[in-house]
Design an enzyme around this catalytic site. Structure first.
Site: not given
Ligand code: AMP
Length: 412
Positions: A21, A100, A189, A250, A395
């Site tokens: 990743n 990923r 996600h 965010r 993940e």
């Protein structure tokens, strides 16, 4: 897009998959057995492109940190990783690399063997994910050099949401912008939402295709997804990860008029606005203290910090509102899932969210809620409530599993 047959000696599922990743200044890696999910080694290279560049390797619960030599880049990090894997005798076990990749646009709804065409497509999709896709490509290229003979697979963060219907993904903008420029909602996600939904299906003892779930991935980035008959039918993030609930830094959904006001009347440049809404807002912006859930909870509970309390209160309300709004997408609901760093660990956040969902017949067993943290999973709802699970996401395992599955299918 056609997929070439990979050259390999043994079935991918019996070896280990190296999951990569790649961020702009970091590489996370895990070496995973795809069938069992066993992690043989994991770690992180960080502070790349600076003299502080280092790599941390975790093996058998022990962490070793090494300073990276120059040049302080992704290739160096991967070369050091390969040396480590060689010294540990693990290179021979690796059957493939699973990457990923953040944005797969509309082209990719499945894991995909990386070819030159696929690399080009990932590069073109960088216009939709300018921070992520170029970094993912750097990782792919560095792995092609480091592991010349191994197949590389891309697993896209957007893929699980490609099942969303038009009514969920088309913005209220001129349709021509979607047709000409791909401006639509994609969601992110996906790998995490898919993993926890699959785990919930096991708890329900039903095939995923018969499950109706809402999953809240609450980490530094946060998104909520509604899953109907095993498929994502709506999610809170949009064309970029900026849409939806408030997150660590965010702001999430925002009246677009605020952007014009900032630029026209308050002297912000577009770059300033970008930094404001992505890096300086959310929990950090409201609290004025931190983007870190743990820090804020401590400040609220121990110091009565008013803005930390406000930030967490808004955070939970917006998530509860989003969850409740998804009752429009379902006719049945099997349960709610909490995952991600905050979702897995903060019993306070879970309580605050679920108490605002009483109309949907959710209530928490506080003893179970407090006990289910730090990697523990389980149903924390009362007997009379719909199920409410805490599920630790993984993940990396999905990426390993899907990479191995794809390669097994391709050589059949
Ligand atoms: P992630 O992005 O999934 O790694 O999640 C990171 C977020 O989880 C950070 O905001 C952490 O502060 C938060 N987190 C981790 N442990 C806890 C905890 N025990 N209580 C509250 N938040 C936590």
């Amino acid at each position: 897009m056609t997929q070439q047959k990979p050259q390999r000696k043994e079935p991918a599922s019996t070896g280990a998959i190296l999951v990569i990743n790649c961020g702009s200044s970091s590489v996370k890696f895990s070496l995973i057995k795809p069938l069992s999910g066993e992690t043989l080694l994991s770690g992180l290279a960080e502070c790349l492109h600076t003299p502080d560049a280092k790599i941390i390797v975790k093996l058998n619960g022990e962490k070793q940190t090494y300073k990276l030599p120059e040049p302080f880049n992704h290739q160096t990090a991967l070369s050091v990783l390969v040396e480590q894997l060689q010294q540990l005798g693990l290179v021979k076990d690796i059957t493939a690399i699973g990457h990923r990749v953040v944005h797969g646009g509309e082209q990719y709804s499945q894991p995909t063997l990386i070819t030159e065409d696929v690399e080009q497509a990932i590069s073109q999709l960088a216009k939709l994910a300018p921070l992520h896709n170029p970094a993912n490509l750097i990782g792919i290229k560095a792995c092609q050099q480091a592991f010349e003979n191994l197949p590389q697979v891309a697993v896209f963060d957007t893929a699980f949401h490609q099942s969303m219907p038009e009514k969920a993904y088309i913005y209220g903008l001129p349709y021509s912008l979607y047709k000409a420029h791909g401006i639509r909602r994609y969601g992110f996600h996906g790998t995490s939402h898919y993993f926890v939904a699959k785990q919930a299906a096991e708890q329900l003892n039903k095939p995923l295709e018969q499950c109706n779930l809402i999953s809240a991935h609450l980490g530094n980035g946060c998104s909520v997804t509604v899953i109907k008959n095993g498929e994502s039918v709506d999610t809170s993030m949009g064309m970029t990860p900026g849409e939806g609930v408030i997150m660590g830094t965010r702001c999430g959904d925002l009246d677009t008029g605020i952007i014009f006001h900032l630029v026209e009347n308050l002297g912000y440049s577009i770059g300033d606005v970008d930094k404001l809404v992505n890096k300086e807002s959310g929990l950090l912006g409201v609290s004025g203290l931190s983007n870190d859930g743990r820090t804020l909870e401590n400040a609220m509970l121990e110091d009565n910090h008013a803005q930390a309390t406000l930030a967490l209160t808004i955070f939970c309300y917006r998530i509860a509102k989003t969850i409740a709004s998804y009752s429009a997408s379902l006719t049945q609901l099997d349960g709610l899932i909490f995952t991600g760093g905050i979702g897995e660990n903060s019993n306070w956040v879970r309580t605050e969210i679920v108490k605002q969902l009483a109309l949907l017949n959710f209530s928490l067993d506080e003893e179970k809620n407090k006990a289910t943290r730090f990697g523990a999973s389980g149903n924390i709802a009362t007997k009379d409530s719909r199920a409410c699970w805490v599920i630790a996401t993984n993940e990396e395992w999905v990426i390993a599993e899907q990479s191995a599955q794809l390669l097994t299918n391709l050589v059949k």
